[in-house]
Design a protein around this motif. Structure first.
Motif, PDB file in Angstrom:
ATOM      1  N   ALA A   2      56.493  33.558 113.178  1.00 48.33           N
ATOM      2  CA  ALA A   2      56.891  34.717 113.967  1.00 48.33           C
ATOM      3  C   ALA A   2      56.947  35.983 113.124  1.00 48.33           C
ATOM      4  CB  ALA A   2      58.246  34.461 114.615  1.00 48.33           C
ATOM      5  N   ALA A   3      57.343  35.867 111.866  1.00 47.94           N
ATOM      6  CA  ALA A   3      57.486  37.037 111.008  1.00 47.94           C
ATOM      7  C   ALA A   3      56.150  37.391 110.351  1.00 47.94           C
ATOM      8  CB  ALA A   3      58.559  36.793 109.962  1.00 47.94           C
ATOM      9  N   ARG A   4      55.153  37.647 111.181  1.00 45.36           N
ATOM     10  CA  ARG A   4      53.827  38.004 110.696  1.00 45.36           C
ATOM     11  C   ARG A   4      53.255  39.136 111.544  1.00 45.36           C
ATOM     12  NH1 ARG A   4      50.837  32.109 110.216  1.00 45.36           N
ATOM     13  NH2 ARG A   4      52.184  31.177 108.630  1.00 45.36           N
ATOM     14  N   PRO A   5      52.323  39.881 110.985  1.00 48.03           N
ATOM     15  CA  PRO A   5      51.627  40.881 111.797  1.00 48.03           C
ATOM     16  C   PRO A   5      50.586  40.216 112.686  1.00 48.03           C
ATOM     17  CG  PRO A   5      50.727  40.842 109.572  1.00 48.03           C
ATOM     18  CD  PRO A   5      51.901  39.889 109.578  1.00 48.03           C
ATOM     19  N   ASP A   6      50.071  40.958 113.632  1.00 46.26           N
ATOM     20  CA  ASP A   6      48.989  40.477 114.503  1.00 46.26           C
ATOM     21  C   ASP A   6      48.171  41.696 114.921  1.00 46.26           C
ATOM     22  OD1 ASP A   6      47.359  38.900 115.995  1.00 46.26           O
ATOM     23  OD2 ASP A   6      48.802  38.451 117.562  1.00 46.26           O
ATOM     24  N   LEU A   7      47.001  41.848 114.318  1.00 46.71           N
ATOM     25  CA  LEU A   7      46.162  43.013 114.556  1.00 46.71           C
ATOM     26  C   LEU A   7      45.173  42.759 115.693  1.00 46.71           C
ATOM     27  CD1 LEU A   7      45.396  43.953 110.843  1.00 46.71           C
ATOM     28  CD2 LEU A   7      46.976  45.126 112.392  1.00 46.71           C
ATOM     29  N   ILE A   8      45.067  43.718 116.593  1.00 46.65           N
ATOM     30  CA  ILE A   8      44.093  43.641 117.686  1.00 46.65           C
ATOM     31  C   ILE A   8      43.424  45.002 117.838  1.00 46.65           C
ATOM     32  CG2 ILE A   8      45.417  41.887 118.948  1.00 46.65           C
ATOM     33  CD1 ILE A   8      46.182  44.177 120.926  1.00 46.65           C
ATOM     34  N   LEU A   9      42.280  45.031 118.500  1.00 48.39           N
ATOM     35  CA  LEU A   9      41.629  46.275 118.892  1.00 48.39           C
ATOM     36  C   LEU A   9      41.844  46.449 120.390  1.00 48.39           C
ATOM     37  CD1 LEU A   9      38.301  46.007 116.871  1.00 48.39           C
ATOM     38  CD2 LEU A   9      40.329  47.350 116.309  1.00 48.39           C
ATOM     39  N   CYS A  37      34.215  54.188 117.949  1.00 42.33           N
ATOM     40  CA  CYS A  37      35.650  54.455 117.762  1.00 42.33           C
ATOM     41  C   CYS A  37      36.495  53.360 118.405  1.00 42.33           C
ATOM     42  CB  CYS A  37      36.009  55.812 118.346  1.00 42.33           C
ATOM     43  SG  CYS A  37      35.098  57.178 117.573  1.00 42.33           S
ATOM     44  N   PHE A  38      37.764  53.298 118.019  1.00 42.66           N
ATOM     45  CA  PHE A  38      38.626  52.201 118.446  1.00 42.66           C
ATOM     46  C   PHE A  38      40.092  52.593 118.311  1.00 42.66           C
ATOM     47  CE2 PHE A  38      37.468  51.889 114.010  1.00 42.66           C
ATOM     48  CZ  PHE A  38      38.716  51.824 113.383  1.00 42.66           C
ATOM     49  N   GLU A  39      40.944  51.812 118.967  1.00 48.24           N
ATOM     50  CA  GLU A  39      42.394  51.862 118.746  1.00 48.24           C
ATOM     51  C   GLU A  39      42.811  50.512 118.198  1.00 48.24           C
ATOM     52  OE1 GLU A  39      46.714  52.438 120.995  1.00 48.24           O
ATOM     53  OE2 GLU A  39      44.883  52.162 122.167  1.00 48.24           O
ATOM     54  N   VAL A  40      43.354  50.495 116.986  1.00 50.52           N
ATOM     55  CA  VAL A  40      43.840  49.260 116.385  1.00 50.52           C
ATOM     56  C   VAL A  40      45.357  49.242 116.497  1.00 50.52           C
ATOM     57  CG1 VAL A  40      43.902  50.288 114.062  1.00 50.52           C
ATOM     58  CG2 VAL A  40      43.828  47.791 114.315  1.00 50.52           C
ATOM     59  N   GLN A  44      36.125  50.943 107.665  1.00 47.89           N
ATOM     60  CA  GLN A  44      37.093  52.020 107.503  1.00 47.89           C
ATOM     61  C   GLN A  44      38.404  51.427 106.992  1.00 47.89           C
ATOM     62  OE1 GLN A  44      38.881  54.117 110.999  1.00 47.89           O
ATOM     63  NE2 GLN A  44      38.039  55.967 110.062  1.00 47.89           N
ATOM     64  N   ALA A  45      38.927  51.987 105.904  1.00 52.69           N
ATOM     65  CA  ALA A  45      40.183  51.512 105.330  1.00 52.69           C
ATOM     66  C   ALA A  45      41.363  52.063 106.123  1.00 52.69           C
ATOM     67  CB  ALA A  45      40.287  51.941 103.875  1.00 52.69           C
ATOM     68  N   HIS A  46      42.374  51.204 106.328  1.00 53.15           N
ATOM     69  CA  HIS A  46      43.584  51.608 107.053  1.00 53.15           C
ATOM     70  C   HIS A  46      44.823  51.284 106.235  1.00 53.15           C
ATOM     71  CE1 HIS A  46      42.208  52.750 111.170  1.00 53.15           C
ATOM     72  NE2 HIS A  46      41.106  52.188 110.702  1.00 53.15           N
ATOM     73  N   ALA A  47      45.786  52.180 106.314  1.00 49.90           N
ATOM     74  CA  ALA A  47      47.069  51.963 105.652  1.00 49.90           C
ATOM     75  C   ALA A  47      47.922  50.991 106.468  1.00 49.90           C
ATOM     76  CB  ALA A  47      47.791  53.298 105.476  1.00 49.90           C
ATOM     77  N   ASN A  48      49.086  50.678 105.950  1.00 55.09           N
ATOM     78  CA  ASN A  48      50.024  49.759 106.598  1.00 55.09           C
ATOM     79  C   ASN A  48      50.291  50.171 108.039  1.00 55.09           C
ATOM     80  OD1 ASN A  48      52.199  47.701 106.633  1.00 55.09           O
ATOM     81  ND2 ASN A  48      53.518  49.492 106.796  1.00 55.09           N
ATOM     82  N   LEU A  49      50.361  49.179 108.930  1.00 52.97           N
ATOM     83  CA  LEU A  49      50.654  49.421 110.344  1.00 52.97           C
ATOM     84  C   LEU A  49      51.917  48.650 110.700  1.00 52.97           C
ATOM     85  CD1 LEU A  49      49.227  51.099 112.529  1.00 52.97           C
ATOM     86  CD2 LEU A  49      48.104  49.016 113.296  1.00 52.97           C
ATOM     87  N   ALA A  86      53.096  49.497 116.252  1.00 56.56           N
ATOM     88  CA  ALA A  86      52.393  50.760 116.026  1.00 56.56           C
ATOM     89  C   ALA A  86      50.895  50.603 116.266  1.00 56.56           C
ATOM     90  CB  ALA A  86      52.645  51.266 114.613  1.00 56.56           C
ATOM     91  N   SER A  87      50.232  51.725 116.473  1.00 58.96           N
ATOM     92  CA  SER A  87      48.780  51.730 116.660  1.00 58.96           C
ATOM     93  C   SER A  87      48.224  53.042 116.150  1.00 58.96           C
ATOM     94  CB  SER A  87      48.409  51.530 118.124  1.00 58.96           C
ATOM     95  OG  SER A  87      48.871  52.617 118.915  1.00 58.96           O
ATOM     96  N   ARG A  88      46.928  53.069 115.904  1.00 60.37           N
ATOM     97  CA  ARG A  88      46.250  54.310 115.519  1.00 60.37           C
ATOM     98  C   ARG A  88      44.778  54.217 115.886  1.00 60.37           C
ATOM     99  NH1 ARG A  88      46.620  52.190 109.984  1.00 60.37           N
ATOM    100  NH2 ARG A  88      48.614  53.242 109.768  1.00 60.37           N
ATOM    101  N   GLU A  89      44.141  55.368 115.951  1.00 59.80           N
ATOM    102  CA  GLU A  89      42.726  55.417 116.276  1.00 59.80           C
ATOM    103  C   GLU A  89      41.892  55.609 115.009  1.00 59.80           C
ATOM    104  OE1 GLU A  89      41.997  58.371 119.225  1.00 59.80           O
ATOM    105  OE2 GLU A  89      43.141  57.311 120.789  1.00 59.80           O
ATOM    106  N   GLY A  90      40.650  55.171 115.078  1.00 64.92           N
ATOM    107  CA  GLY A  90      39.722  55.347 113.974  1.00 64.92           C
ATOM    108  C   GLY A  90      38.299  55.343 114.497  1.00 64.92           C
ATOM    109  N   CYS A  91      37.347  55.689 113.634  1.00 63.84           N
ATOM    110  CA  CYS A  91      35.935  55.713 114.019  1.00 63.84           C
ATOM    111  C   CYS A  91      35.071  55.227 112.862  1.00 63.84           C
ATOM    112  CB  CYS A  91      35.496  57.123 114.407  1.00 63.84           C
ATOM    113  SG  CYS A  91      36.208  57.754 115.950  1.00 63.84           S
TER     114      CYS A  91
END
Length: 275
Positions: free
Chosen positions: A158-165, A190-193, A219-224, A228-233
């Motif tokens: 449970a104490a883990r991240p889970d990244l999705i687009l 482009c995307f929202e991660v 594309q490199a991304h910092a800690n999320l 939280a979410s952010r956009e990138g291209c």
């Protein structure tokens, strides 16, 4: 039309407020709560790694029914058939969810050839012959309690991240959203991660397929942080020949993040190349 949009906006705001209230229960007994507000009806939405339901307000003809998508806040798990948010075991509530559906009965457990333990769920009442049944596994991050047929939350998972687009779209080289691109010209995928897990992700990459380019872009991304979410291209300097193509986009493309699920990181984006 304006009144309908305003009604939906109000519903969405109230839903957000309800979600915030759920995330901080007043006592240890506050371990379960309906995902919809009082007076609303619940419809089953979708299960999987990001389960949700649909909440509907009472209809007042001729106005259309107001509804919104409802999900549980971080630290809670939606029992999709019941429409109830259960506070996770790791929060001290000891939540367990049944492996079998409401119209099934749990009979026994077995160990598969891969070493994973599964349960056997019978359909209806067993007669003199063999029962109709199916085998089921608890979702990743949950452990089957073989004596009861209940799936129990694994706190370590449970104490883990889970990244999705969450979404993906195309942009022209000038930054304008588009559904088609001109052959041979540069464009952006482009995307929202988002991090739908319960721990921070740390740094990671989002990568794309090599559609008509010798080196697939990243594309490199910092800690999320959780929630939280952010956009990138991703930049594509050219296109393949005219036609309809698909680009595969992947969150954590280098596989450096230890996640709750690794099977929900991808998304496919359609690219229509015109002459």
């Amino acid at each position: 039309m304006r009144a309908t949009l305003l009604q939906l906006a109000v519903s969405f705001v109230v839903f957000l407020v309800s979600g915030l209230a759920l995330s901080a229960p007043a006592s240890a007994q506050d371990c379960a709560a309906p995902v919809c507000r009082s007076g609303e009806s619940y419809r089953v939405g979708a299960g999987g790694p990001s389960p949700y339901g649909v909440c509907e307000s009472p209809c007042r003809p001729p106005a259309p029914c107001s509804h919104y998508i409802a999900a549980c806040p971080t630290g809670w798990t939606l029992d999709v058939p019941a429409g109830v948010c259960n506070r996770d075991l790791c929060s001290g509530c000891g939540v367990e969810l049944p492996l079998c559906s409401a119209d099934e009965s749990y009979s026994r457990s077995e160990t598969g050839p891969d070493g994973r333990v599964y349960g056997v769920c019978n359909h209806g009442t067993c007669g003199p012959g063999a029962c109709s049944h199916q085998i089921k596994y608890c979702r990743e991050g949950w452990t089957l309690q073989t004596a009861t047929g209940l799936c129990q939350r694994d706190c370590a998972a449970a104490a883990r991240p889970d990244l999705i687009l969450r979404s993906a779209w195309l942009k022209t080289s000038k930054g304008v959203r588009t559904k088609t691109v001109r052959r041979g010209l540069p464009y952006y995928a482009c995307f929202e991660v988002a991090n739908i897990g319960t721990a921070a992700s740390g740094p990671f990459y989002v990568g794309g397929g090599g559609l008509g380019v010798p080196r697939p872009p990243e594309q490199a991304h910092a800690n999320l942080a959780p929630g939280a979410s952010r956009e990138g291209c991703l930049s594509y300097p050219t296109t393949p020949s005219a036609g309809t193509w698909r680009i595969g986009l992947t969150a954590d493309s280098r596989g450096t993040v230890v996640e709750i699920l690794d099977t929900n990181n991808g998304r496919t984006l359609t690219v229509i190349v015109r002459r």
